[in-house]
Design a protein around this motif. Structure first.
Motif, PDB file in Angstrom:
ATOM      1  N   VAL A  71      36.463 -14.006 -12.840  1.00 53.20           N
ATOM      2  CA  VAL A  71      36.452 -15.104 -11.873  1.00 53.20           C
ATOM      3  C   VAL A  71      35.035 -15.641 -11.702  1.00 53.20           C
ATOM      4  N   GLN A  72      34.953 -16.957 -11.573  1.00 56.80           N
ATOM      5  CA  GLN A  72      33.681 -17.611 -11.236  1.00 56.80           C
ATOM      6  C   GLN A  72      33.964 -18.770 -10.301  1.00 56.80           C
ATOM      7  N   ALA A  73      33.449 -18.658  -9.094  1.00 55.24           N
ATOM      8  CA  ALA A  73      33.485 -19.776  -8.156  1.00 55.24           C
ATOM      9  C   ALA A  73      32.164 -20.537  -8.263  1.00 55.24           C
ATOM     10  N   PHE A  74      32.155 -21.770  -7.778  1.00 54.09           N
ATOM     11  CA  PHE A  74      30.958 -22.613  -7.828  1.00 54.09           C
ATOM     12  C   PHE A  74      30.437 -22.745  -9.264  1.00 54.09           C
ATOM     13  N   VAL A  75      31.345 -23.049 -10.186  1.00 55.74           N
ATOM     14  CA  VAL A  75      30.949 -23.253 -11.582  1.00 55.74           C
ATOM     15  C   VAL A  75      29.965 -24.416 -11.660  1.00 55.74           C
ATOM     16  N   GLN A  76      28.859 -24.226 -12.368  1.00 56.58           N
ATOM     17  CA  GLN A  76      27.827 -25.252 -12.447  1.00 56.58           C
ATOM     18  C   GLN A  76      27.971 -26.074 -13.727  1.00 56.58           C
ATOM     19  N   ASN A  77      27.813 -27.358 -13.586  1.00 53.92           N
ATOM     20  CA  ASN A  77      27.873 -28.307 -14.703  1.00 53.92           C
ATOM     21  C   ASN A  77      29.217 -28.275 -15.432  1.00 53.92           C
ATOM     22  N   GLY A  78      30.262 -27.801 -14.754  1.00 52.89           N
ATOM     23  CA  GLY A  78      31.604 -27.836 -15.327  1.00 52.89           C
ATOM     24  C   GLY A  78      31.854 -26.844 -16.444  1.00 52.89           C
ATOM     25  N   THR A  79      30.915 -25.910 -16.675  1.00 55.07           N
ATOM     26  CA  THR A  79      31.061 -24.961 -17.784  1.00 55.07           C
ATOM     27  C   THR A  79      31.047 -23.525 -17.253  1.00 55.07           C
ATOM     28  N   VAL A  80      32.096 -22.783 -17.556  1.00 52.58           N
ATOM     29  CA  VAL A  80      32.170 -21.390 -17.128  1.00 52.58           C
ATOM     30  C   VAL A  80      31.081 -20.585 -17.825  1.00 52.58           C
ATOM     31  N   SER A  81      30.369 -19.779 -17.066  1.00 55.85           N
ATOM     32  CA  SER A  81      29.216 -19.049 -17.594  1.00 55.85           C
ATOM     33  C   SER A  81      29.640 -17.972 -18.581  1.00 55.85           C
ATOM     34  N   LYS A  82      28.777 -17.737 -19.556  1.00 53.34           N
ATOM     35  CA  LYS A  82      28.978 -16.632 -20.502  1.00 53.34           C
ATOM     36  C   LYS A  82      28.270 -15.358 -20.035  1.00 53.34           C
ATOM     37  N   ASN A  83      27.474 -15.486 -18.976  1.00 52.48           N
ATOM     38  CA  ASN A  83      26.810 -14.318 -18.403  1.00 52.48           C
ATOM     39  C   ASN A  83      27.785 -13.603 -17.468  1.00 52.48           C
ATOM     40  N   GLU A  84      28.006 -12.322 -17.700  1.00 58.38           N
ATOM     41  CA  GLU A  84      28.977 -11.577 -16.916  1.00 58.38           C
ATOM     42  C   GLU A  84      28.293 -10.642 -15.925  1.00 58.38           C
ATOM     43  N   PHE A  85      28.843 -10.609 -14.730  1.00 60.98           N
ATOM     44  CA  PHE A  85      28.420  -9.652 -13.707  1.00 60.98           C
ATOM     45  C   PHE A  85      29.537  -8.621 -13.593  1.00 60.98           C
ATOM     46  N   LEU A  86      29.258  -7.372 -13.988  1.00 59.04           N
ATOM     47  CA  LEU A  86      30.288  -6.345 -14.062  1.00 59.04           C
ATOM     48  C   LEU A  86      30.466  -5.620 -12.733  1.00 59.04           C
ATOM     49  N   CYS A  87      31.721  -5.285 -12.439  1.00 61.47           N
ATOM     50  CA  CYS A  87      31.976  -4.431 -11.279  1.00 61.47           C
ATOM     51  C   CYS A  87      31.466  -3.028 -11.584  1.00 61.47           C
ATOM     52  N   ASP A  88      31.330  -2.212 -10.556  1.00 61.35           N
ATOM     53  CA  ASP A  88      30.757  -0.873 -10.735  1.00 61.35           C
ATOM     54  C   ASP A  88      31.585  -0.023 -11.694  1.00 61.35           C
ATOM     55  N   LYS A  89      32.926  -0.140 -11.626  1.00 64.94           N
ATOM     56  CA  LYS A  89      33.776   0.669 -12.500  1.00 64.94           C
ATOM     57  C   LYS A  89      33.581   0.297 -13.967  1.00 64.94           C
ATOM     58  N   ASP A  90      33.422  -0.997 -14.260  1.00 61.79           N
ATOM     59  CA  ASP A  90      33.183  -1.407 -15.637  1.00 61.79           C
ATOM     60  C   ASP A  90      31.813  -0.953 -16.115  1.00 61.79           C
ATOM     61  N   LYS A  91      30.838  -0.941 -15.223  1.00 63.76           N
ATOM     62  CA  LYS A  91      29.515  -0.442 -15.594  1.00 63.76           C
ATOM     63  C   LYS A  91      29.588   1.029 -15.964  1.00 63.76           C
ATOM     64  N   THR A  92      30.364   1.783 -15.202  1.00 63.54           N
ATOM     65  CA  THR A  92      30.511   3.211 -15.469  1.00 63.54           C
ATOM     66  C   THR A  92      31.219   3.465 -16.780  1.00 63.54           C
TER      67      THR A  92
END
Length: 411
Positions: free
Chosen positions: A173-194
């Motif tokens: 999920v990405q809210a407040f998408v900038q310039n109409g393009t979904v970001s390729k940079n991912e912010f992982l939840c803690d469980k995915d990081k683990t």
């Protein structure tokens, strides 16, 4: 992917919704919102399921798992404006709804809250519900994500509130998408990081997954469910729970002396619920098929682990312990019920009868194939042994007879 326009939203332009073909079958949802300039402002893809525990009119309890959402609409989903933040609104079944709200700070945005509303007046979903009407559970979250980054959580996440358990996975999920393009940079939840980073273990050789210490065979316990007419469900079994969470494997033997049983019996479904100080609930849900056989259809579990975390999972698409109505199912040998890749149940000395229990006693048992093979091998083995003995005696007799003739020959 098929995109279709649902409706105009004041202050947010036209809303465009994209659904993956076949998503309703796998219950994966994908939503893209566009503003008045046809630029993407919010993107979300996720899977979710709900489990509701409710009281019936005859003072028993049922647990209903809602994974098939049916026809889904997104009325009320908005990109957000100066007065209100973005919102994902989902409607399904008869009066059910799910809403996720987002807020924005200087350099981050947040998944602010989630609410789920369900309708116990829906007799199809909640048969014989005592308390009819709409019910809503609300969860404040406050998950902060850097602006212009896509939040990802493929791991299973669970929200619990009273009698409702919500489960989410494969979330993007990405809210407040900038310039109409979904970001390729991912912010992982803690469980995915683990799950993507090998944990540091203070030994000479790091290991990505711990191996549980083998446990002895669990003690078999007898559990029952009573209705107004007496015992309606019987189960005798030794249970061993095999859990893998965050690459840590655990084995839990269920102690029947500290485990309590409750449940309910209906004409076509029956529930056995076990709980203890460790097990919040372990549900075995049985169903009737073809009007003449029963089977284990569903398992739901929530367990407190030794590290303080809670493991919860559900599967309502199982097919185990199949036997004719009016009989019991029995399997003395070890069996494995595979609920998911992360959870299996080993059973020992199993016997269960969820329907048509008479005078609180088991009916004639239908044995599992493993036991049947053993019972078949015993007489075969005895027969082979007897046959071999007969051959040995016959050969000995022939040798003895030949020697006897040789000894009486004329000189």
């Amino acid at each position: 992917m098929v995109c279709f326009r649902l409706f105009p939203v004041p202050g947010s332009g036209l809303v465009l919704v994209c659904l993956v073909l076949g998503a309703l079958r796998s219950y994966a949802l994908e939503l893209t919102l566009q503003d008045s300039g046809k630029a993407t402002c919010l993107y979300a893809k996720w899977q979710m399921t709900f489990r509701v525990h409710y009281e019936t009119t005859n003072k028993t309890y049922k647990t209903q798992t809602i994974s098939d959402l049916g026809t889904v609409t997104y009325n009320g989903s908005i990109c957000g404006d100066d007065q209100s933040g973005p919102r994902i609104a989902v409607q399904f079944r008869s009066g059910f709804s799910w809403i996720a709200n987002f807020t924005k700070a200087a350099s981050t945005y947040s998944i602010d809250s989630i609410s789920f509303s369900y309708n116990t007046s829906d007799n199809v979903t909640f048969p014989d519900a005592k308390d009819k009407g709409m019910h809503t559970v609300y969860h404040p979250l406050g998950i902060e994500i850097p602006l212009n980054e896509l939040f990802r959580c493929n791991s299973l996440s669970t929200l619990e509130n009273n009698d409702v358990v919500q489960q989410y996975w494969d979330v993007h999920v990405q809210a407040f998408v900038q310039n109409g393009t979904v970001s390729k940079n991912e912010f992982l939840c803690d469980k995915d990081k683990t799950s993507t980073v090998v944990p540091t273990i203070h030994t000479t050789v790091p290991s990505p997954t711990t191996t549980p210490t083998p446990k002895e065979k669990p003690e078999a316990g007898t559990y029952s469910v009573n209705n107004g007419n007496g015992t309606c469900l019987l189960a005798t079994m030794g249970l061993q729970l095999n859990i893998t969470q965050d690459k840590v494997a655990s084995v839990i033997n269920v102690n029947p002396n500290t485990t309590h049983s409750t449940g309910s019996c209906q004409s076509h479904t029956a529930l056995l619920r076990l709980n203890s100080s460790t097990i919040k609930y372990l549900d075995f849900v049985f169903a009737v098929k073809n009007e003449n056989r029963f089977y284990l259809k569903e398992v739901n579990v929530s367990v407190n682990l030794v590290n303080g975390s809670v493991f919860s999972i559900a599967n309502n698409n199982l097919s185990y312990w199949d036997a004719p109505l009016g009989s019991s199912y029995m399997c003395n040998k070890e069996q494995t019920v595979s609920v998911s890749g992360a959870f299996q149940i080993n059973t020992f000395d199993l016997r269960v009868q969820p329907f048509n229990v008479i005078e609180g006693k088991y009916s004639t048992a239908e044995e599992c194939s493993a036991d049947s093979d053993l019972n078949f091998l015993i007489p075969v083995t005895v027969g082979v042994a007897l046959g071999f003995l007969i051959i040995v005696v016959f050969i000995s007799y022939m040798i003895g007879r030949r020697k006897s003739r040789t000894g009486y020959q004329s000189v």
